[in-house]
Write an enzyme that holds these catalytic residues in place. Structure first.
Site, PDB file in Angstrom:
ATOM      1  N   GLY A  63      -4.414  -4.344  -4.629  1.00 46.39           N
ATOM      2  CA  GLY A  63      -5.375  -3.229  -4.762  1.00 46.39           C
ATOM      3  C   GLY A  63      -4.357  -1.992  -5.164  1.00 46.39           C
ATOM      4  CG  HIS A  64      -1.706  -1.719  -7.773  1.00 47.72           C
ATOM      5  ND1 HIS A  64      -0.781  -2.268  -8.576  1.00 47.72           N
ATOM      6  CD2 HIS A  64      -1.406  -2.050  -6.360  1.00 47.72           C
ATOM      7  CE1 HIS A  64       0.182  -3.047  -7.872  1.00 47.72           C
ATOM      8  NE2 HIS A  64      -0.151  -2.759  -6.430  1.00 47.72           N
ATOM      9  CE  LYS A  80       3.151  -2.178  -4.417  1.00 47.48           C
ATOM     10  NZ  LYS A  80       2.610  -1.947  -3.159  1.00 47.48           N
ATOM     11  CG  ASP A 137      -1.798  -1.047   1.351  1.00 45.67           C
ATOM     12  OD1 ASP A 137      -2.157  -1.882   0.322  1.00 45.67           O
ATOM     13  OD2 ASP A 137      -1.889  -1.778   2.250  1.00 45.67           O
ATOM     14  CD  GLN A 139       0.292  -8.857  -2.486  1.00 46.84           C
ATOM     15  OE1 GLN A 139       1.176  -9.292  -3.412  1.00 46.84           O
ATOM     16  NE2 GLN A 139      -0.800  -8.509  -2.839  1.00 46.84           N
TER      17      GLN A 139
HETATM   18  P1  IMP Z   1      -2.972 -12.881   1.684  1.00 49.62           P
HETATM   19  O1  IMP Z   1      -2.220 -12.204   0.730  1.00 49.62           O
HETATM   20  O2  IMP Z   1      -4.403 -12.507   1.572  1.00 49.62           O
HETATM   21  O3  IMP Z   1      -2.537 -14.207   1.996  1.00 49.62           O
HETATM   22  O4  IMP Z   1      -2.759 -12.050   3.177  1.00 49.62           O
HETATM   23  C1  IMP Z   1      -1.281 -12.154   3.931  1.00 49.62           C
HETATM   24  C2  IMP Z   1      -1.054 -10.714   4.355  1.00 49.62           C
HETATM   25  O5  IMP Z   1      -0.798 -10.056   3.348  1.00 49.62           O
HETATM   26  C3  IMP Z   1      -1.935 -10.189   5.309  1.00 49.62           C
HETATM   27  O6  IMP Z   1      -1.412  -9.370   6.319  1.00 49.62           O
HETATM   28  C4  IMP Z   1      -2.734  -9.072   4.227  1.00 49.62           C
HETATM   29  O7  IMP Z   1      -3.227  -7.896   4.888  1.00 49.62           O
HETATM   30  C5  IMP Z   1      -1.464  -8.868   3.502  1.00 49.62           C
HETATM   31  N1  IMP Z   1      -1.725  -8.258   2.224  1.00 49.62           N
HETATM   32  C6  IMP Z   1      -1.913  -9.058   1.207  1.00 49.62           C
HETATM   33  N2  IMP Z   1      -2.192  -8.142   0.001  1.00 49.62           N
HETATM   34  C7  IMP Z   1      -2.060  -7.038   0.504  1.00 49.62           C
HETATM   35  C8  IMP Z   1      -1.657  -5.701  -0.310  1.00 49.62           C
HETATM   36  O8  IMP Z   1      -2.094  -5.470  -1.463  1.00 49.62           O
HETATM   37  N3  IMP Z   1      -1.441  -4.604   0.477  1.00 49.62           N
HETATM   38  C9  IMP Z   1      -1.167  -4.744   1.903  1.00 49.62           C
HETATM   39  N4  IMP Z   1      -1.156  -5.868   2.522  1.00 49.62           N
HETATM   40  C10 IMP Z   1      -1.777  -7.000   1.801  1.00 49.62           C
END
Ligand code: IMP
Length: 427
Positions: free
Chosen positions: A40-41, A16, A13, A223
């Site tokens: 989510g971009h 990017k 977040d 991420q």
């Molecule tokens: P998962 O990717 O859904 O398995 O989540 C694993 C961890 O990554 C959790 O703490 C999510 O909140 C975090 N996470 C996954 N995608 C994002 C993102 O795009 N931005 C911020 N955190 C993320």
């Protein structure tokens, strides 16, 4: 020719989308290499906001080839929904190509993600519950279904049967919930397959040929560094490799074709999900940042935890990604604060730690050592060049340069395209 990687330097977040959108203007090819629709971009173009989850930000630039690489896990139904949303917004998606080696997310992955989180109770990871982890588990277990399998109805049916046998056993016998029936899944996925078939191909060929032809290729990370399954704050991480090294595997490209790596740094720190966060603010400043920066998840809407900038994390990000450049976003959010802090080291049981620790128990006990800076006014819009921005803001940026050793290539003070200042040209 240039191969440029954009990665998140913190917990995701960082904005990017904003930086990749900017660089995508001069890119011939934009590639996503890991993660899935957990990302989510948000990109703003001519005061219209676009929310992208799977499709590379390059799609907003007509004529740019966009690739979803083999390292991405794809929910085909989610992808079609995103494409419909883009079409309704008048965006042409005909330049999108999808790797035939990418694994697909099935509804049982989504259900298992949710059930596993619930079962963990107090130890839940705070995942996005999009089935990302279970899809990567299947990949490593060699049970996954790939795009090339989905394109072959008979093979897809066989793989689905094999998977349902294992997944339904787990769902019914371990979790005590109803399993899935084959027919409705087969029908909806084969229907989706028909729609996406024209886009599915060996994307490594496109990337390699573009590189050989001297084109500009942008690799767009999702991420962030601290969510990397190997180098992040394990176990509070995602299941893929957001770091720059993930590009080679997730896009199917060799390291010799990469020229620079840009780390996107938000002017403060945020994280969603669980896990220790040394500079987290629990006071009114944290609330100010959350509201002013609209720090709510693009994918899940969850409020993000907010805190001061952490240079221990940034130095770690420089090291494990080999960052050549840094792009700083959301400096406007800090506008209006009297004092601004940067954490330069941690204090742990009377010792000073300069490097980011592996153990989360150690991290949880770390207290930040801060440097304090004078703030800048709330309204910093209207500067025609970087040098016209307030001196206190430029000093803050300069300190980030000194603390990390990476060159600052871009500074953004707002979501609109004209609210960004390019200090170094990468393409
Ligand atoms: P998962 O990717 O859904 O398995 O989540 C694993 C961890 O990554 C959790 O703490 C999510 O909140 C975090 N996470 C996954 N995608 C994002 C993102 O795009 N931005 C911020 N955190 C993320």
């Amino acid at each position: 020719m240039a191969g440029v990687v954009v990665v998140g330097a913190q917990w995701g977040d960082e904005g990017k989308g904003r930086i990749t959108d900017y660089l995508a203007r001069k890119a011939d090819v934009v590639v996503r290499y890991q993660g899935g629709n957990n990302a989510g971009h948000t990109v703003e173009v001519e005061s219209k906001r676009y929310k992208l989850h799977l499709v590379p930000s390059g799609i907003l630039h007509p004529g740019t080839a966009c690739i979803i690489g083999n390292g991405v896990v794809i929910d085909p139904l989610g992808l079609i929904e995103e494409l419909d949303y883009l079409h309704q917004s008048g965006i042409d998606t005909s330049a999108l190509r999808i790797s035939d080696r990418a694994h697909i997310i099935m509804p049982y992955h989504v259900l298992l993600d949710d059930l596993a989180e619930k079962r963990k109770g107090a130890y839940e990871l705070g995942t996005t519950r999009r089935g990302i982890g279970p899809a990567y588990i299947d990949k490593a277990e060699r049970m996954g279904i790939r795009m090339c399998d989905l394109m072959d109805p008979q093979l897809f049916e066989e793989k689905l049967e094999q998977n349902l046998e294992a997944k339904n056993y787990l769902l019914e016998k371990v979790y005590g919930v109803k399993g899935f029936e084959k027919e409705p899944l087969l029908e909806s996925y084969l229907k989706a397959a028909e729609k996406i078939k024209p886009m599915v191909c060996d994307t490594t060929v496109i990337i390699y040929e573009a590189a050989r032809a001297g084109k500009n290729i942008l690799y767009e990370g999702a991420q962030g560094t601290l969510l990397d399954v190997d180098l992040g704050t394990y176990p509070y991480v995602t299941s893929s490799h957001p770091i720059a090294g993930g590009v080679c595997i997730g896009a199917g490209v060799g390291p010799t074709l990469i020229d620079s790596v840009v780390g996107v740094v938000k002017a403060y720190t945020t994280r969603v999900g669980k896990g220790p966060f040394p500079t987290e603010l629990f006071d009114s400043i944290g609330d100010y940042i959350r509201e002013k920066g609209y720090e709510y998840g693009t994918t899940t809407g969850r409020p993000r935890r907010c805190g001061w900038l952490d240079a221990v994390i940034l130095r770690f990000a420089v090291r494990v990604n080999g960052l050549s450049h840094i792009a700083i976003t959301k400096l406007d959010t800090l506008g209006g604060l009297e004092k601004i802090k940067i954490c330069t080291a941690y204090e742990y049981r009377g010792q000073i730690l300069k490097e980011f620790p592996a153990s989360l128990n150690v991290l949880a006990e770390c207290t930040p050592v801060y440097e304090e800076f004078p703030g800048w006014p709330e309204d910093i819009s209207g500067a025609d060049s970087y040098d016209e921005l307030p001196e206190s803001l430029r000093n803050y940026v300069q300190r980030i340069r000194e603390l990390t050793g990476a060159e600052i290539s871009f500074v953004s003070v707002g979501p609109a395209r004209e609210q960004g200042y390019e200090l170094v040209k990468l393409f």
